[in-house]
Each structure stands twice: as C-alpha cells, then as structure tokens.
Design a protein around this motif. Structure first.
Motif, PDB file in Angstrom:
ATOM      1  N   GLN A   1       1.492  -1.347  19.673  1.00 51.00           N
ATOM      2  CA  GLN A   1       0.046  -1.503  19.632  1.00 51.00           C
ATOM      3  C   GLN A   1      -0.704  -0.339  20.286  1.00 51.00           C
ATOM      4  OE1 GLN A   1      -1.478  -3.661  17.864  1.00 51.00           O
ATOM      5  NE2 GLN A   1       0.255  -4.974  17.336  1.00 51.00           N
ATOM      6  N   GLU A   2      -0.051   0.794  20.467  1.00 47.06           N
ATOM      7  CA  GLU A   2      -0.765   1.968  20.960  1.00 47.06           C
ATOM      8  C   GLU A   2      -1.778   2.431  19.911  1.00 47.06           C
ATOM      9  OE1 GLU A   2       2.899   3.868  23.618  1.00 47.06           O
ATOM     10  OE2 GLU A   2       2.146   4.916  21.825  1.00 47.06           O
ATOM     11  N   PRO A   3      -2.906   2.993  20.341  1.00 48.13           N
ATOM     12  CA  PRO A   3      -3.895   3.485  19.369  1.00 48.13           C
ATOM     13  C   PRO A   3      -3.291   4.513  18.412  1.00 48.13           C
ATOM     14  CG  PRO A   3      -4.839   3.448  21.567  1.00 48.13           C
ATOM     15  CD  PRO A   3      -3.365   3.156  21.728  1.00 48.13           C
ATOM     16  N   VAL A   4      -3.737   4.458  17.170  1.00 45.12           N
ATOM     17  CA  VAL A   4      -3.325   5.424  16.159  1.00 45.12           C
ATOM     18  C   VAL A   4      -4.344   6.562  16.182  1.00 45.12           C
ATOM     19  CG1 VAL A   4      -2.874   5.802  13.704  1.00 45.12           C
ATOM     20  CG2 VAL A   4      -2.298   3.598  14.756  1.00 45.12           C
TER      21      VAL A   4
ATOM     22  N   LEU B   1      -4.006   7.894   7.891  1.00 49.30           N
ATOM     23  CA  LEU B   1      -4.581   6.570   8.018  1.00 49.30           C
ATOM     24  C   LEU B   1      -4.975   6.276   9.459  1.00 49.30           C
ATOM     25  CD1 LEU B   1      -1.649   6.376   6.288  1.00 49.30           C
ATOM     26  CD2 LEU B   1      -2.633   4.178   5.678  1.00 49.30           C
ATOM     27  N   ILE B   2      -6.056   5.515   9.601  1.00 50.64           N
ATOM     28  CA  ILE B   2      -6.391   4.883  10.870  1.00 50.64           C
ATOM     29  C   ILE B   2      -6.695   3.414  10.603  1.00 50.64           C
ATOM     30  CG2 ILE B   2      -7.198   6.858  12.225  1.00 50.64           C
ATOM     31  CD1 ILE B   2     -10.034   6.216  11.225  1.00 50.64           C
ATOM     32  N   PRO B   3      -6.458   2.555  11.578  1.00 46.98           N
ATOM     33  CA  PRO B   3      -6.709   1.128  11.368  1.00 46.98           C
ATOM     34  C   PRO B   3      -8.172   0.761  11.553  1.00 46.98           C
ATOM     35  CG  PRO B   3      -5.790   1.482  13.554  1.00 46.98           C
ATOM     36  CD  PRO B   3      -5.806   2.821  12.864  1.00 46.98           C
ATOM     37  N   GLY B   4      -8.546  -0.347  10.916  1.00 42.31           N
ATOM     38  CA  GLY B   4      -9.850  -0.960  11.138  1.00 42.31           C
ATOM     39  C   GLY B   4      -9.682  -2.268  11.884  1.00 42.31           C
ATOM     40  N   ASN B   5     -10.750  -3.008  12.010  1.00 46.83           N
ATOM     41  CA  ASN B   5     -10.715  -4.242  12.790  1.00 46.83           C
ATOM     42  C   ASN B   5      -9.951  -5.365  12.107  1.00 46.83           C
ATOM     43  OD1 ASN B   5     -13.411  -3.702  11.373  1.00 46.83           O
ATOM     44  ND2 ASN B   5     -13.392  -5.941  11.470  1.00 46.83           N
ATOM     45  N   HIS B   6      -9.586  -5.212  10.842  1.00 48.28           N
ATOM     46  CA  HIS B   6      -8.756  -6.209  10.149  1.00 48.28           C
ATOM     47  C   HIS B   6      -7.287  -5.779  10.093  1.00 48.28           C
ATOM     48  CE1 HIS B   6     -11.774  -9.087   8.643  1.00 48.28           C
ATOM     49  NE2 HIS B   6     -12.584  -8.039   8.599  1.00 48.28           N
TER      50      HIS B   6
ATOM     51  N   LEU C   1       0.814  -1.214   0.000  1.00 49.26           N
ATOM     52  CA  LEU C   1       0.000   0.000   0.000  1.00 49.26           C
ATOM     53  C   LEU C   1       0.848   1.266   0.000  1.00 49.26           C
ATOM     54  CD1 LEU C   1      -2.849   1.276   0.304  1.00 49.26           C
ATOM     55  CD2 LEU C   1      -2.584   0.984   2.785  1.00 49.26           C
ATOM     56  N   ARG C   2       1.945   1.262   0.728  1.00 50.44           N
ATOM     57  CA  ARG C   2       2.727   2.483   0.930  1.00 50.44           C
ATOM     58  C   ARG C   2       3.132   3.169  -0.380  1.00 50.44           C
ATOM     59  NH1 ARG C   2       6.521   4.830   4.649  1.00 50.44           N
ATOM     60  NH2 ARG C   2       7.069   6.800   3.637  1.00 50.44           N
ATOM     61  N   PRO C   3       3.758   2.480  -1.335  1.00 44.27           N
ATOM     62  CA  PRO C   3       4.156   3.196  -2.553  1.00 44.27           C
ATOM     63  C   PRO C   3       2.974   3.695  -3.376  1.00 44.27           C
ATOM     64  CG  PRO C   3       4.614   0.848  -2.764  1.00 44.27           C
ATOM     65  CD  PRO C   3       4.262   1.092  -1.330  1.00 44.27           C
ATOM     66  N   MET C   4       1.847   2.999  -3.332  1.00 46.24           N
ATOM     67  CA  MET C   4       0.678   3.465  -4.079  1.00 46.24           C
ATOM     68  C   MET C   4       0.173   4.790  -3.525  1.00 46.24           C
ATOM     69  SD  MET C   4      -1.556   0.098  -5.129  1.00 46.24           S
ATOM     70  CE  MET C   4      -1.650  -0.733  -3.547  1.00 46.24           C
ATOM     71  N   LEU C   5       0.228   4.946  -2.211  1.00 50.02           N
ATOM     72  CA  LEU C   5      -0.203   6.200  -1.601  1.00 50.02           C
ATOM     73  C   LEU C   5       0.845   7.292  -1.793  1.00 50.02           C
ATOM     74  CD1 LEU C   5      -1.834   4.896   1.696  1.00 50.02           C
ATOM     75  CD2 LEU C   5      -2.936   5.468  -0.477  1.00 50.02           C
ATOM     76  N   ASP C   6       2.114   6.932  -1.704  1.00 46.85           N
ATOM     77  CA  ASP C   6       3.168   7.925  -1.904  1.00 46.85           C
ATOM     78  C   ASP C   6       3.104   8.530  -3.300  1.00 46.85           C
ATOM     79  OD1 ASP C   6       4.102   7.558   0.656  1.00 46.85           O
ATOM     80  OD2 ASP C   6       5.811   6.301   0.085  1.00 46.85           O
ATOM     81  N   GLU C   7       2.721   7.707  -4.287  1.00 46.41           N
ATOM     82  CA  GLU C   7       2.670   8.180  -5.674  1.00 46.41           C
ATOM     83  C   GLU C   7       1.581   9.228  -5.902  1.00 46.41           C
ATOM     84  OE1 GLU C   7       2.223   4.734  -8.085  1.00 46.41           O
ATOM     85  OE2 GLU C   7       4.269   3.996  -7.719  1.00 46.41           O
ATOM     86  N   LEU C   8       0.647   9.352  -4.984  1.00 43.34           N
ATOM     87  CA  LEU C   8      -0.412  10.344  -5.147  1.00 43.34           C
ATOM     88  C   LEU C   8       0.126  11.770  -5.071  1.00 43.34           C
ATOM     89  CD1 LEU C   8      -3.141   8.682  -2.897  1.00 43.34           C
ATOM     90  CD2 LEU C   8      -3.157   8.827  -5.404  1.00 43.34           C
TER      91      LEU C   8
ATOM     92  N   MET D   1       1.190  -1.529  10.742  1.00 39.01           N
ATOM     93  CA  MET D   1       1.022  -0.250  10.059  1.00 39.01           C
ATOM     94  C   MET D   1       2.206   0.665  10.355  1.00 39.01           C
ATOM     95  SD  MET D   1      -3.079   0.526  10.438  1.00 39.01           S
ATOM     96  CE  MET D   1      -2.909   2.166   9.757  1.00 39.01           C
ATOM     97  N   ARG D   2       2.643   0.682  11.601  1.00 40.63           N
ATOM     98  CA  ARG D   2       3.776   1.540  11.972  1.00 40.63           C
ATOM     99  C   ARG D   2       5.075   1.074  11.321  1.00 40.63           C
ATOM    100  NH1 ARG D   2       0.694   2.138  17.127  1.00 40.63           N
ATOM    101  NH2 ARG D   2       0.364   4.411  17.322  1.00 40.63           N
ATOM    102  N   ASN D   3       5.173  -0.209  10.979  1.00 41.16           N
ATOM    103  CA  ASN D   3       6.360  -0.700  10.278  1.00 41.16           C
ATOM    104  C   ASN D   3       6.441  -0.174   8.847  1.00 41.16           C
ATOM    105  OD1 ASN D   3       7.296  -2.214  12.440  1.00 41.16           O
ATOM    106  ND2 ASN D   3       6.280  -4.096  11.769  1.00 41.16           N
ATOM    107  N   ALA D   4       5.295   0.202   8.291  1.00 40.61           N
ATOM    108  CA  ALA D   4       5.261   0.646   6.893  1.00 40.61           C
ATOM    109  C   ALA D   4       5.075   2.147   6.746  1.00 40.61           C
ATOM    110  CB  ALA D   4       4.143  -0.083   6.151  1.00 40.61           C
ATOM    111  N   PHE D   5       4.466   2.793   7.750  1.00 33.87           N
ATOM    112  CA  PHE D   5       4.136   4.212   7.640  1.00 33.87           C
ATOM    113  C   PHE D   5       4.699   4.973   8.837  1.00 33.87           C
ATOM    114  CE2 PHE D   5       0.775   1.962   5.371  1.00 33.87           C
ATOM    115  CZ  PHE D   5       0.723   2.661   4.170  1.00 33.87           C
ATOM    116  N   PHE D   6       4.875   6.270   8.651  1.00 33.51           N
ATOM    117  CA  PHE D   6       5.318   7.131   9.739  1.00 33.51           C
ATOM    118  C   PHE D   6       4.101   7.546  10.556  1.00 33.51           C
ATOM    119  CE2 PHE D   6       8.599   7.807   6.442  1.00 33.51           C
ATOM    120  CZ  PHE D   6       9.710   7.375   7.162  1.00 33.51           C
TER     121      PHE D   6
END
Length: 257
Positions: A110-113, A88-93, A75-82, A99-104
């Motif tokens: 596991q702290e809330p985003v 972003l916020i997480p959902g139940n899946h 997902l990360r490069p697809m969003l960066d290309e915009l 997410m923190r490993n891929a995004f800043f």
C-alpha cells in the motif's frame, strides 16, 4: 513508473501523450448507470491509436466501485496490446496492492504509487492521491524531485484545488491541498497539472499553474449541477502534444460510435 535515479527516455521530435482517466470498469457485460464501461474504454483505446502517442498516462479510478483484483487483470492485456509505454496512478476507487499484483509498479503493497517519467524531452512527476490527500512523505519527495527536475509537469488523480464544479468541489475535493500547492507554486515556474476525478473536462489557471481536467471514458457529471446529475456524452480522453519549439496543445477528444 521510475525513480529519481533511473528513468526511461523516449527520443522523439514531437512529444504526444494520450491521457485516459476514470474508467470505472466492471466485468465484461455488466453496465454502470446504463453504460457499457468496458466497451466505452475500448473505443477510446482504438481511437487513440490514430493519434500515435509516444506514451499513455492513465490517471486512476480503474474500478467502478470498490477495488476488484480482476479489473486490473482485465486491464493489463488491453494496455499491453497498445505496444506503447504506459504509466498508471491510482484513484480513490483503486487499491495500490491490487494494482501492483497486475502491473510492474515500484514500491510495495500500500505504498504510494509515485515516480518520475521522461517522454521525449518532457519530464512528469506522478503523485498518488488515491487516499484523498497527498501525504507528507510524498510532499517531501516532490520537493526533492522538483529541485532536480524543476521543469516537470505533474500527473495526479485529483485536481489540487477546487475547479468551479459545485457537486465535486463540495463532495470529493482533494483534502488539505495547501501543502501541495505551496510546493508547486514556490518557484513561480509555469507548471501544468494533468488530472481527472471530476468526470468532466475543464482547464483552469491559478497563479503559475494550469490545471487540465481529463474527461472520462465512463460516466460524465453535469458540471453546472449542485447535486449529482449524469450527463450523457461519448467516452473521451485528452490528446496532449508539444512541438519541437515547446508549444503545447491539449485537445479533448469525444469518441463517437
């Protein structure tokens, strides 16, 4: 995603935001319930460029089933290309640490985003409902944030109340929403809530709140069925816009092939 003491300002006359939700991505070439979910998401991204949003809000469920680290790296490069800010916020899946490993993202593991974002002259408070509820720490933070920025709208994966969609209301509503609703209703100020999770589009008002359900890029659920029933519709997103007078428009956009 930014904290209360430091936030980024995007100076524009008209504020435009593209909200995208419930991607349910798999590895390229894999299908979910007969759908090419990666291809559907890419169609939405391409279409959204013509809207020329000032920012993108992505409201969770990036993974199809259990969280998979590779999905976030896909997902990360697809969003960066915009070439536009995105939040972003997480959902139940989703998994917060993945997410923190891929995004800043602020916070750790596991702290809330969560955070405060300013786009143009609009303020948005992002909350994390990925566990199925909004915890007491976030509620205390929300009270403080609304005290400082009472004009803020809310961005969250789950709608904070049942939406008249039988299957989702019965099986997967937000747990213990009253604490959240009490805070959001306390000042009686009109407040918009932008969310997803229900796999359909809908808008509902409740007291001072207007709740905007964003339709998904992945599969749709028939809102009139008591049990799960897939509805076959094109991938979609919400175009949110405020003009210079503050007039608001929310438009669901279904992206045909």
């Amino acid at each position: 995603m930014l904290n209360l003491s430091s936030f980024k300002t995007l100076t524009v006359v008209q504020t435009k935001i593209a909200q995208i939700t419930d991607l349910h991505l798999l590895a390229p070439g894999e299908s979910l319930m007969g759908l090419d979910v990666v291809g559907r998401f890419k169609r939405v991204l391409e279409h959204s460029r013509s809207f020329e949003p000032d920012a993108y809000f992505l409201t969770g469920d990036f993974c199809a089933n259990d969280p998979v680290q590779e999905v976030y790296h896909l997902l990360r490069p697809m969003l960066d290309e915009l070439g536009k800010p995105y939040y972003l916020i997480p959902g139940n899946h989703d998994d917060r640490a993945m997410m923190r490993n891929a995004f800043f993202l602020e916070g750790h593991n596991q702290e809330p985003v969560k955070g405060l974002v300013q786009v143009g002259d609009r303020y948005f408070i992002f909350l994390d409902s990925s566990t199925g509820y909004v915890d007491k720490e976030q509620l205390a933070w929300l009270t403080k944030a609304l005290g400082q920025y009472p004009q803020s709208d809310i961005v969250i994966h789950h709608p904070p109340m049942k939406m008249g969609i039988a299957f989702m209301d019965g099986k997967y509503p937000l747990s213990d929403p009253e604490g959240l609703l009490t805070i959001l209703r306390a000042d009686a100020r009109h407040r918009r809530i932008f969310c997803g999770h229900y796999h359909t589009g809908r808008m509902m008002t409740h007291q001072n709140l207007s709740i905007h359900l964003c339709p998904p890029t992945s599969f749709f659920i028939n809102p009139d069925a008591d049990s799960f029933q897939q509805e076959f519709l094109p991938p979609a997103y919400l175009q949110l816009s405020w003009d210079e007078a503050g007039n608001f428009r929310s438009a669901p956009v279904y992206v045909m092939q």
